[in-house]
Design an enzyme around this catalytic site. Structure first.
Site, PDB file in Angstrom:
ATOM      1  N   SER A 157      34.374 124.158  -4.251  1.00  0.00           N
ATOM      2  CA  SER A 157      34.242 123.040  -3.311  1.00  0.00           C
ATOM      3  C   SER A 157      34.867 121.744  -3.824  1.00  0.00           C
ATOM      4  CB  SER A 157      32.771 122.820  -3.008  1.00  0.00           C
ATOM      5  OG  SER A 157      32.195 124.052  -2.706  1.00  0.00           O
ATOM      6  N   ARG A 172      42.443 117.391  -7.689  1.00  0.00           N
ATOM      7  CA  ARG A 172      41.720 116.450  -8.546  1.00  0.00           C
ATOM      8  C   ARG A 172      40.252 116.815  -8.475  1.00  0.00           C
ATOM      9  NH1 ARG A 172      40.356 113.508  -3.899  1.00  0.00           N
ATOM     10  NH2 ARG A 172      41.809 114.364  -2.408  1.00  0.00           N
ATOM     11  N   ASP A 210      33.722 125.105   0.530  1.00  0.00           N
ATOM     12  CA  ASP A 210      32.384 125.296   1.107  1.00  0.00           C
ATOM     13  C   ASP A 210      32.338 125.001   2.608  1.00  0.00           C
ATOM     14  OD1 ASP A 210      32.733 122.593   0.590  1.00  0.00           O
ATOM     15  OD2 ASP A 210      30.815 122.298  -0.433  1.00  0.00           O
TER      16      ASP A 210
HETATM   17  C1  GLC Z   1      33.900 117.068  -2.088  1.00  0.00           C
HETATM   18  C2  GLC Z   1      34.962 118.125  -2.341  1.00  0.00           C
HETATM   19  C3  GLC Z   1      35.119 119.037  -1.146  1.00  0.00           C
HETATM   20  C4  GLC Z   1      33.777 119.595  -0.711  1.00  0.00           C
HETATM   21  C5  GLC Z   1      32.772 118.473  -0.504  1.00  0.00           C
HETATM   22  C6  GLC Z   1      31.381 119.003  -0.151  1.00  0.00           C
HETATM   23  O1  GLC Z   1      34.342 116.230  -1.075  1.00  0.00           O
HETATM   24  O2  GLC Z   1      36.190 117.500  -2.658  1.00  0.00           O
HETATM   25  O3  GLC Z   1      36.007 120.099  -1.448  1.00  0.00           O
HETATM   26  O4  GLC Z   1      33.927 120.338   0.463  1.00  0.00           O
HETATM   27  O5  GLC Z   1      32.685 117.698  -1.679  1.00  0.00           O
HETATM   28  O6  GLC Z   1      30.892 119.832  -1.149  1.00  0.00           O
END
Ligand code: GLC
Length: 483
Positions: A157, A172, A210
């Protein structure tokens, strides 16, 4: 006199008559800084739509709008056994999902707490840890050993670019992670290599955000799902775009992908408005950003996600206590000086205190900060939490509204998951109210667009995506860019 909103739950009502005038004046100013009016919400949404479009363009923009290579919508008939892992903020979750093929499923899962050092560990320590947990899990669920290779869906995520479904080049780290030698690299071979080292027969077939998992899992059980959302440590959303409306993919796709084919997009809209055009940032938001490992990034997320809500509160309280000398007089503020000492459960507990004298708030402050609080101080603290929580919910729905407007959705279910959605008091009521403020539905009209609790995205979603991917591969269809 400070007024609570008309829809504030009964236990929130209370007078501020015992709060000194100077402190009340500060509270009034905080209310102004943290309140996001319906007009401001609509202004944010308008800019959000532009940014979604920019992210899909060849030039790109703040919001990455990452194609997730899920090019089929689940039908609910997907079947089979799949492994799934989810690298969350505090745990690694490993799940065995049995898709029943009738919009049903069964799961067996284990959670492995991430050691405290993990957020800043070495890359090898991270992948070895995950591979060890997988080995333990597989040995438990298949004590006799398994006769074929297990397909695995890896929920990762973080913003990861994907030229194909089983690839994720980390752009990143977000949410406080900072492990060297991962940014700029594809995480799938790193995980696959560690898995090989521990000798378990697992094939990483898909890398999934996610939000995409949440979208697909919820669609597997509920065909009215229009997007998948996470309101947790981070904030983000995923939805199905139409391939021909993704300019940055034009000319790069194989012929088997029709122009009207759906494509799941991981928006990564935590990065919305990094250019700071519309976000109503307070000085506390500015400070959080400057002191974060990644200043200038995830500007939207830093104002409303669970990772930051407690920290925003800490900065407000520190100002009231130290700079303005209005609260906690003569007390030791050492702990209050510690960055991120209060996670989101802290403002959540404060908002939930059912007692007139806010005795729970008293306990929380003693436990976590060793600070004694008076009743007027506690009323002010609670009101500050309400302001932070309300702003978070109101900003959070701007992404939903922007996606709906962009895709022309006038009804449907927005499937949401995450600690803030599930646990932060009144988030749901506040979010629904904010959507109403944006869309201006008639008073007698039921909300046509609703936020509903999602199915388990990183388990069921990852499994369904793995199943959809296997099916495409069997049909000889592509699951990535044309090479
Ligand atoms: C952050 C991450 C993203 C994820 C979100 C919720 O924004 O960069 O990829 O979906 O958190 O977990």
């Amino acid at each position: 006199m400070v007024h609570l909103g008309p829809k504030a739950p009964a236990h929130r009502k209370g007078t501020f008559t015992d709060v000194p005038d100077v402190l009340l004046a500060e509270l009034k100013s905080l209310e102004t800084q943290f309140t996001v009016s319906p007009d401001k919400l609509r202004e944010i949404v308008a800019h959000f739509i532009n940014e979604l479009e920019k992210g899909l363009s060849v030039a790109g923009g703040n919001i990455p709008m990452i194609p997730g290579w899920v090019m089929d919508c689940p039908t609910g008939k997907e079947k089979g056994d799949y492994l799934a892992i989810d690298l969350g903020g505090t745990n690694l979750r490993v799940v065995l999902v049995r898709l029943g093929g009738n919009r049903d499923f069964d799961t067996t899962q284990s959670k492995y707490p991430l050691p405290g050092y993990m957020r800043t560990a070495t890359s090898e320590q991270l992948w070895d840890f995950i591979a060890d947990c997988l080995k333990k899990f597989v040995e438990e669920v298949y004590p006799e050993g398994c006769d074929s290779e297990l397909p695995l869906g890896f929920t990762f995520s973080y913003p990861a670019s994907q030229n194909k479904i089983n690839e994720g080049v980390l752009q990143r780290w977000t949410k406080g992670w900072d492990i060297n030698d991962v940014e700029g690299h594809d995480v799938v071979p790193m995980l696959q290599k560690a898995i090989k080292k521990v000798g378990v027969p697992i094939d990483v077939v898909a890398l999934i955000n996610d939000t995409t998992g949440t979208l697909v899992a919820s669609m597997y059980t509920d065909p009215e799902t229009i997007m998948g959302l996470i309101f947790g440590t981070g904030v983000n959303g995923a939805y199905y775009e139409i391939v021909k409306d993704i300019p940055k993919l034009q000319g790069k796709l194989s012929d088997d992908i029709a122009p009207d084919s759906p494509m799941a997009i991981n928006c990564e809209y935590g990065a919305f408005d990094n250019e700071l055009v519309v976000l109503p940032r307070t000085k506390y938001d500015v400070q959080i950003d400057l002191e974060s490992p990644k200043p200038g990034q995830q500007s939207f997320e830093k104002m409303n996600s669970g990772y930051y809500l407690g920290e925003i509160l800490r900065l407000v309280l520190l100002e009231l206590a130290e700079e303005k000398q209005l609260i906690f007089k003569g007390q030791d503020l050492t702990k209050l000086h510690q960055a991120y000492i209060m996670d989101t459960s802290f403002p959540a507990r404060i908002e939930e205190d059912p007692f007139e004298n806010l005795s729970e708030v008293y306990d929380v402050f003693m436990e976590v900060l060793s600070i004694e609080t008076t009743v007027p101080e506690r009323k002010v603290i609670r009101r500050v939490c309400e302001l932070i929580g309300e702003r978070s919910a109101r900003l959070s729905v701007c992404g939903i509204a922007a996606i709906c407007k962009k895709r022309g959705y006038t009804k449907g279910h927005c499937a949401a998951d995450g600690s803030v959605y599930n646990k932060y008091p009144d988030f749901k009521v506040r979010a629904a109210k904010a959507l109403r403020d944006i869309f201006q539905w008639k008073d007698d009209e039921e909300d046509p667009i609703t936020i509903v609790a999602a199915e388990d995205g990183s388990g069921v979603g990852a499994a369904v995506i793995s199943a959809l991917t296997e099916k495409r591969l069997k049909q000889g269809k592509s699951v990535g860019l044309a090479v």
